[in-house]
Scaffold this motif. Sequence first.
Motif, PDB file in Angstrom:
ATOM      1  N   TYR A  88       0.833  -1.049   0.052  1.00 58.09           N
ATOM      2  CA  TYR A  88      -0.012  -0.019   0.005  1.00 58.09           C
ATOM      3  C   TYR A  88       0.899   1.204   0.200  1.00 58.09           C
ATOM      4  N   CYS A  89       0.726   2.044  -0.733  1.00 60.55           N
ATOM      5  CA  CYS A  89       1.530   3.309  -1.082  1.00 60.55           C
ATOM      6  C   CYS A  89       0.505   4.498  -1.059  1.00 60.55           C
ATOM      7  N   TRP A 134      -4.758  -6.866   2.062  1.00 61.88           N
ATOM      8  CA  TRP A 134      -3.740  -6.354   1.759  1.00 61.88           C
ATOM      9  C   TRP A 134      -2.360  -7.337   2.039  1.00 61.88           C
ATOM     10  N   GLN A 150       4.665  -7.549   3.378  1.00 59.92           N
ATOM     11  CA  GLN A 150       4.873  -6.365   4.187  1.00 59.92           C
ATOM     12  C   GLN A 150       3.779  -5.512   4.521  1.00 59.92           C
ATOM     13  N   ASN A 151       2.632  -5.581   3.976  1.00 61.40           N
ATOM     14  CA  ASN A 151       1.299  -4.819   4.452  1.00 61.40           C
ATOM     15  C   ASN A 151       0.872  -5.153   5.788  1.00 61.40           C
ATOM     16  N   ARG A 152       1.381  -6.376   6.355  1.00 59.44           N
ATOM     17  CA  ARG A 152       1.029  -6.713   7.688  1.00 59.44           C
ATOM     18  C   ARG A 152       1.738  -5.715   8.657  1.00 59.44           C
ATOM     19  N   GLN A 153       2.743  -4.969   8.265  1.00 59.04           N
ATOM     20  CA  GLN A 153       3.162  -4.103   9.075  1.00 59.04           C
ATOM     21  C   GLN A 153       2.474  -2.677   9.339  1.00 59.04           C
ATOM     22  N   ARG A 154       1.362  -2.610   8.717  1.00 63.53           N
ATOM     23  CA  ARG A 154       0.603  -1.377   8.839  1.00 63.53           C
ATOM     24  C   ARG A 154      -0.781  -1.899   9.354  1.00 63.53           C
ATOM     25  N   LYS A 155      -1.452  -1.100  10.239  1.00 61.86           N
ATOM     26  CA  LYS A 155      -2.630  -1.446  10.945  1.00 61.86           C
ATOM     27  C   LYS A 155      -3.835  -0.586  10.408  1.00 61.86           C
ATOM     28  N   ASP A 156      -3.518   0.543   9.357  1.00 64.40           N
ATOM     29  CA  ASP A 156      -4.458   1.607   9.139  1.00 64.40           C
ATOM     30  C   ASP A 156      -4.870   1.373   7.774  1.00 64.40           C
ATOM     31  N   LEU A 157      -4.632   0.275   7.045  1.00 68.37           N
ATOM     32  CA  LEU A 157      -4.975   0.166   5.637  1.00 68.37           C
ATOM     33  C   LEU A 157      -6.500  -0.150   5.656  1.00 68.37           C
TER      34      LEU A 157
END
Length: 806
Positions: free
Chosen positions: A356-357, A654, A660-667
């Motif tokens: 996600y970018c 995601w 790598q998207n597991r590192q973000r919780k705001d997707l």
Amino acid sequence: MMEKGKAEAQFAFTNYRRYYREARERVADEKTEAVGKLRDYFSRHSHRAVKPVGEAEAARMYALLGEDGTFSDLNPTEEQYNRENVWNRGYANTPDDRAGIFIADALNRVYRLAEAARRGSLKKDTEFLNRLSRAVVHYGNLEIARSNDKPRFHASCFAIPTAAVNIYFACMEEMDRAERGEAGAEVRAACDMLKVLGLQAYTQPLRRDATDRNVVSVERFRNHVWWVGGNALAYRSLLPVAVMYSSVPMLDVLAEVCQRGISVTSQTTYSDAFWTEGFTADGAGWGHGMQCLIWGYPIHGTSAALDMLKTLRGTPWAKNLSRENTEALMTFFRGGSWYYRDGYRLPCLDRGSYVYCDKESAIPYRNMLRDVVDNWKESFTPAEQAELEQLLAEVEARRIRMDGYVDGVYQGTRWFFNNDDLMKHTADYHLMVNMASVRCDGLESADFADNYNFYPTDGMTLFQRRGDEYFRIMGGWDVTASPGVTAREGMDRLVPVTNWRGYCSRHNFAAGAADGGDYAAGGYIFEKMYGPDKENPDYKGGHPKKNELLYGFKAYKGYFILGDYLVALGAGVTNLEPEQEGNIRTTLDQTARTSPVYLLEKGRKKPLPMGVTTLDARQLKNAWIVQEGQFAYRALPNYQSDLHVACENRPADWARMNEQNRQRKDLPAEVPVLRLWTDHGRTPVADTYGYAVYLGQGEPARKLPFEVLRNDTLVQAVCSADRIVIGAVFYPEAPALEAKGLKLEVSAPCALVLRETEEACFVTVADACMDASLKEIALKWNGRDIRIALPQGMYSGKPVTVRIDR
């Protein structure tokens, strides 16, 4: 240690002693003095070191290091690895090399302790040095006893040698005494082991060829994916290892490799180019084979070469950039700018597209460009220096336009002939068509990165105005409906795989005749193929059978750029395996729905509801689907009988698309999508499609400003409404193109654009088969014979434009 381990360890020590002896025997006085200065430099500058620890953490870490040289908290893992013989399982990919990662982590702890002592946070007494020395020998023995029967890659050639040189230079005074024979036995043993481990930057993985017998050679760094580009220079600690060895031969080799590596390769000079990967002659770049991974390996390899040459300034190995070096850099800076749009790299150019970018960032070559401007500018001509300065300023602003330069350099149309990419770039929008041929490798995928890189080189067609239209929604993509792609539906049946060669087409046909300005024509024959089969046609197992839905259909796909319009044509769409479940579809787009979507018909706007709308035969004649402020789409009813439009909110997974998207919780849990497609059904035979996309601002013209002249498996052709511009793709065995006063015939398969003005006619042509033996293409245009000489050598396949005066 088992007999096998003893043999491997003896092999490692024999290599070390030989190279160390040869280095000492061949040193010249001037270079000896220079080596001494380099040793002093590295004693004060860590090389890609892990972050040092504070005093309290250093004390805690040292308390874990026992008198036997092992870390007490690592011992249970080591014992488990001993029981399971993890040490000799070999390498599959980075996460699988548990043994190498374990050893590298342990050695990096040793480095942190050595660095803490160098900084005064720990007392460097005899007990401390002996304990660290035992750790080096213990964990080093685990490494050098590992079998070479299978490749030992990332940890063994990148991480462990780096840890070794950093330990060595953090203890430089003690290492010098050890080499003079003045240190104790344990420190001398550690010094030897650090050199053995460091040498793995040159020895691992074994290549099983003649270079294994002489790793300090230029040929060692050529003609193998593990030893070119980023894998050659960027991730290996080659220079500090050479300095650790005080090795003049190593430094001689590195200086030559660094300079010769700043060059280009191409399809037709692949066997002769210095590196088989890196910058390509079309302005893009390759990594991991002939796949367009321009943002990783080519940049990393060249940046590392520049850094090493910079470090060697003021030494006997100092080199200025040659004209070949500067031309390669200029070609890449210009071409690479096309793979970036206003703060965002183009998606589907690496194995991180599905991350996600939502924020702009500089073009990935920014740091290399700044390094060139700051440290190498004098090697370029005055005109190039001005261009580099302007480019850097625009790179910093994240809006690359470079107004004032010739069309096709930074803006306009361009065909990347080594990578099968057709593009148009303007201040207002960006268009990319990523075609396929048997010549190019597809995009790789990996189970620890992008899991669904199945379609990016299947004619994926991306329309961007902002730059983030796809990155924001790819977590909810139906990848079997990738933009521009003809594929069998069935996202739910796809099984993620790790595939380092990607997918390609079976056919040696892809061409793009781009005149640099507003016009281009291109096309390819698509029949999907598993990339590794190119070199192993008898391959019967593994990944291909996991996803059979990917294969078994064929299409001839053409693209025509006429100003702000893209016309896409398909012919010969045939399901070769109709017994497989799922219809064959061609997707026009699957993009972010960021503004209202409406049906535009004869000047009237009708908002489209959520859900799927299917346009009937009457509407296909006049209707455009418009996303306000973005792009407009229209089916050509002579070539397709339906157009489906979905305005939907799709659930996004995601983490499924990229770990790598597991590192973000705001997707976002769901994403707003606009999707358009035509359905060929389950059993199409020689079916067609045709659609247009308007990329300009405002509404498209009510009357189409173009006409399709032909759309079949022999010729696809379009002309402007005023007949001033003709674009055509001539497939193998194509007859003459005849249409309303036009007769055009070519002597070889190609793409072609013919544009008339009052004074002259301009013809742009590109060889579709990239035939190195083909010297010219002959045209017969309305009774007039025209012979066009084709670019040769590394530029084979590049479009050429000729002017024909009236």
